[in-house]
Motif scaffolding. Structure first.
Motif, mmCIF file in Angstrom:
data_model
loop_
_atom_site.group_PDB
_atom_site.id
_atom_site.type_symbol
_atom_site.label_atom_id
_atom_site.label_comp_id
_atom_site.label_asym_id
_atom_site.label_seq_id
_atom_site.Cartn_x
_atom_site.Cartn_y
_atom_site.Cartn_z
ATOM 1 N N ILE A 59 1.310 -1.157 0.269
ATOM 2 C CA ILE A 59 0.085 0.570 -0.567
ATOM 3 C C ILE A 59 0.562 1.656 -0.700
ATOM 4 N N TYR A 60 0.720 2.063 -1.024
ATOM 5 C CA TYR A 60 1.372 3.266 -1.184
ATOM 6 C C TYR A 60 0.127 4.738 -1.270
ATOM 7 N N ASP A 61 1.292 5.395 -0.244
ATOM 8 C CA ASP A 61 -0.160 6.783 -0.211
ATOM 9 C C ASP A 61 -0.059 7.650 -1.428
ATOM 10 N N GLU A 62 0.243 9.275 -2.270
ATOM 11 C CA GLU A 62 -0.546 9.518 -2.969
ATOM 12 C C GLU A 62 0.632 9.696 -3.723
ATOM 13 N N VAL A 65 5.054 7.024 -1.673
ATOM 14 C CA VAL A 65 6.037 5.941 -0.650
ATOM 15 C C VAL A 65 4.929 5.077 0.022
ATOM 16 N N ILE A 66 5.774 3.945 0.488
ATOM 17 C CA ILE A 66 5.281 2.706 0.664
ATOM 18 C C ILE A 66 4.731 3.101 2.420
ATOM 19 N N LYS A 86 6.904 4.665 8.162
ATOM 20 C CA LYS A 86 7.116 5.551 8.291
ATOM 21 C C LYS A 86 8.037 6.704 7.359
ATOM 22 N N ASN A 87 7.315 7.197 6.344
ATOM 23 C CA ASN A 87 8.341 7.866 5.208
ATOM 24 C C ASN A 87 9.403 6.681 4.735
ATOM 25 N N TYR A 109 10.948 -1.486 15.393
ATOM 26 C CA TYR A 109 12.871 -1.256 14.253
ATOM 27 C C TYR A 109 13.172 0.088 14.165
ATOM 28 N N ASP A 110 14.016 0.257 14.726
ATOM 29 C CA ASP A 110 15.129 1.804 14.200
ATOM 30 C C ASP A 110 14.325 2.560 13.183
ATOM 31 N N LYS A 111 14.681 3.908 13.817
ATOM 32 C CA LYS A 111 15.260 4.783 12.877
ATOM 33 C C LYS A 111 15.559 3.936 11.242
ATOM 34 N N ALA A 112 16.511 3.377 10.784
ATOM 35 C CA ALA A 112 17.248 2.728 10.331
ATOM 36 C C ALA A 112 16.254 1.711 9.414
#
Length: 207
Positions: A59-62, A65-66, A86-87, A109-112
């Motif tokens: 699922i992706y945004d407009e 981005v996944i 996220k992002n 998960y971490d930020k990476a």
């Protein structure tokens, strides 16, 4: 006179036609041409094992981005894994390990986007009873609650390759460690046990 009128009409028609043509040409220049950006998919469905059933949904945004991935990882035709992004980076994951349609394991998960912790309900009572910490995608430490009292009674330590090297166990569930096992190549090599509850080993085993 008649010829002049015809010529005049032809000129007007000709000018009108070319004026329209110019407008169309200008419109074609100003209208954006179709690009891949205009046609980013919002959802992608896949059959990765070619059994005729969907086993992965993205699922992706407009903006393309996944946002989420849902997957059937065991081939039973039912979604059993969900990963939230996220992002564009994994933030949280969930797994259904007993095929009841409900998540039993939570992955953090971490930020990476690398997994750092997993919490699992292995007995289906709705409470986490296994906790695993990760570094660089490999397990470093784990704790298990084997009697459903909400407290860990088995502690595992892993090497840099994610292979267990030591375990400590509260075998009689009195809140104190009474069994120590050392591993080599992932297999027990020796063990120590405290059978009288004084906190000191009094039995030794070699494997």
């Amino acid at each position: 006179m008649k010829g002049s009128m015809v010529l005049g009409l032809m000129c007007v028609f000709s000018l009108g036609f070319w004026g329209m043509a110019m407008e169309v040409a200008l419109a074609q220049k100003t209208l954006p041409s179709p690009t891949a950006v205009q046609f980013r998919p919002r959802e992608i469905r896949m059959d990765r094992n070619r059994d005729g059933r969907i086993d992965r949904v993205e699922i992706y945004d407009e903006n393309g981005v996944i946002l989420r991935v849902e997957a059937d990882t065991n081939g039973d035709g039912k979604i059993n894994e969900w990963v939230y992004y996220k992002n564009g980076v994994p933030e949280k994951g969930e797994r259904d390990i007993n095929a009841d349609g409900k998540p039993d394991a939570v992955l953090i998960y971490d930020k990476a986007g690398a997994i750092i912790r997993a919490e699992t309900d292995t007995n289906g009572d709705g409470k986490a009873d296994e906790w695993i910490n990760y570094k660089d995608g490999r397990a470093t430490q784990a704790e298990k609650d084997t009697n459903a009292d909400g407290k860990a009674d088995i502690y595992l330590t892993y090497d840099a390759n994610g292979v267990v090297i030591e375990s400590k166990t509260d075998a009689n569930k009195d809140g104190k460690i009474d069994e120590w096992v050392t591993y080599k190549d992932g297999k027990p090599s020796k063990a120590e046990k405290d059978t009288d509850g004084d906190g000191k080993p009094d039995t030794w085993l070699t494997y």
